[in-house]
Design an enzyme around this catalytic site. Structure first.
Site, PDB file in Angstrom:
ATOM      1  N   SER A   1       0.779  -1.240   0.000  1.00  0.00           N
ATOM      2  CA  SER A   1       0.000   0.000   0.000  1.00  0.00           C
ATOM      3  C   SER A   1       0.809   1.288   0.000  1.00  0.00           C
ATOM      4  CB  SER A   1      -0.938   0.010   1.210  1.00  0.00           C
ATOM      5  OG  SER A   1      -0.191  -0.082   2.415  1.00  0.00           O
TER       6      SER A   1
ATOM      7  N   TYR B   1      21.450   1.030  13.228  1.00  0.00           N
ATOM      8  CA  TYR B   1      20.888   0.216  12.150  1.00  0.00           C
ATOM      9  C   TYR B   1      21.625  -1.120  12.040  1.00  0.00           C
ATOM     10  CZ  TYR B   1      17.090   1.040   8.894  1.00  0.00           C
ATOM     11  OH  TYR B   1      15.865   1.033   8.298  1.00  0.00           O
TER      12      TYR B   1
END
Length: 388
Positions: free
Chosen positions: A50, A235
């Site tokens: 989406s 990260y």
């Protein structure tokens, strides 16, 4: 109603139906302007369809490769007085354009981690596509319930081992500051791997294979981000990195079962997403990186990146030493990183406008929700339940 952006922290609680639709159409126009993609997949399942890279993948495969698709996402429907989530509008706009192009586009809404949704998707693939040539796994969620045990896990974006002090950015106030991040516990690290690692990807491939829904030559892609040494403390050298290592493990395991090129991790460049905006270091790194890459003529958004993936990288088949496809090659090139690293110690609240592109970052963030898209009448009185 007149729909305006309402921002709370790292979240925009409204979305503009016409703006989201215009954003989708602009991405479709870009792919069409570059011509057909030869040899691309024709029957595609996109998990996380989406927004961002998942939406871009659905657009590129449909309007570049001529594919029929099934998409899965978890979105909020509109009411008479409240807007839907941006992804809901994106899905509706995509379906309208796909139908006009004569392509099948079936979208299912719900928890893609659940067995219930898996069964619905298998049925939709069987009924609408027969089999699939490609599975794109582009899921991003902070919580996952293991369908086999019923246990719910929550991810934690934290460093490993020792506290880490990092420079970051308050995008609302345009303030650069330092913050200290506490390390994750072993339990938090394990939970992050359960949510963001490769286990669910493997479950999807296994379910599709057992149902006989994988066509000859089937391939699956899982999208990841590795980043540079400036973001590694939160990260790659952190809980997220452990989860991404597990995705590499899953890719190797899938290849072991289905063939030497059946599964690939694709490392993509930094872009603005709702999730990344909340991760310390990442917004400031992005603001500096985007300015550098724009100045060098190398900046790409999601749609440009995924178009290049399907149009150039997948046919070439070039891999790094771990077997990943590297679409972050421009971001991590020596000339880009050297300039970002030169600016990094100099960037502060006072120098942000000179060294970074905060205005572009903010514009990209609003565009996720359909705001600031050229050609849209934001003074129009709209029914939030209608997408045109």
């Amino acid at each position: 109603m007149i729909i305006e952006p309402r921002i709370r922290g790292f979240i925009c609680t409204t979305a503009h139906p016409a703006g989201c639709a215009a954003n989708v159409r602009q991405q479709i126009d870009l792919v069409r302007s570059r011509g057909p993609i030869e040899g691309g997949p024709k029957r595609v399942l996109v998990l996380g369809c989406s927004a961002g890279y998942g939406l871009a993948s659905r657009i590129v495969t449909t309007f570049g490769c001529g594919a029929d698709t099934v998409g899965v996402s978890f979105e909020k429907e509109p009411t008479e007085t409240k807007t839907a989530s941006a992804g809901w509008y994106n899905n509706r706009a995509f379906e309208i354009e796909a139908a006009a192009a004569g392509r099948k586009a079936v979208t299912l809404d719900g928890d893609a981690f659940s067995d219930e949704m898996r069964e619905k998707v298998l049925a939709a693939v069987r009924d609408e596509l027969g089999q699939i040539d490609m599975l794109v796994y582009s899921m991003a969620a902070p919580v996952r319930t293991d369908p086999r045990t019923g246990e719910t896990y929550r991810s934690a974006i934290k460093p490993l081992g020792e506290p880490v002090r990092v420079k970051t950015l308050n995008t609302d106030k345009a303030e650069v500051f330092e913050t200290e991040l506490a390390p994750a516990t072993p339990e938090e690290t394990a939970a992050t791997v359960k949510v963001m690692g490769g286990e669910d990807w493997e479950l999807w491939v296994e379910a599709l294979a057992q149902a006989g829904l994988l066509a000859d030559g089937f391939r699956t892609l899982d999208y990841t981000y590795i980043g540079s040494q400036l973001t590694w403390p939160i990260y790659w050298h952190a809980t997220l990195g452990k989860a991404k290592e597990d995705v590499d493990r899953a890719a190797a395991a899938i290849r072991g079962r289905l063939g030497p090129d059946a599964a690939r991790v694709v490392s993509l460049k930094a872009v603005v997403t709702q999730a990344s905006s909340a991760i310390p270091v990442v917004p400031l790194y992005g603001v500096v990186l985007f300015k550098v890459m724009k100045e060098m003529g190398l900046h790409e958004g999601c749609i440009e990146q995924i178009d290049r993936l399907f149009r150039e990288a997948l046919p070439k088949g070039a891999l790094d030493e771990t077997g990943r496809i590297r679409m972050d090659d421009w971001e991590l090139s020596e000339k880009v990183q050297a300039e970002v690293e030169r600016r990094w110690p100099l960037v502060a609240t006072e120098t942000l406008g000179e060294l970074g592109d905060l205005a572009g970052f903010r514009a990209d963030f609003l565009k996720i929700f359909g705001f600031g898209v050229p050609g849209v009448d934001y003074a129009a009185d709209l029914d939030p339940r209608v997408v045109v």
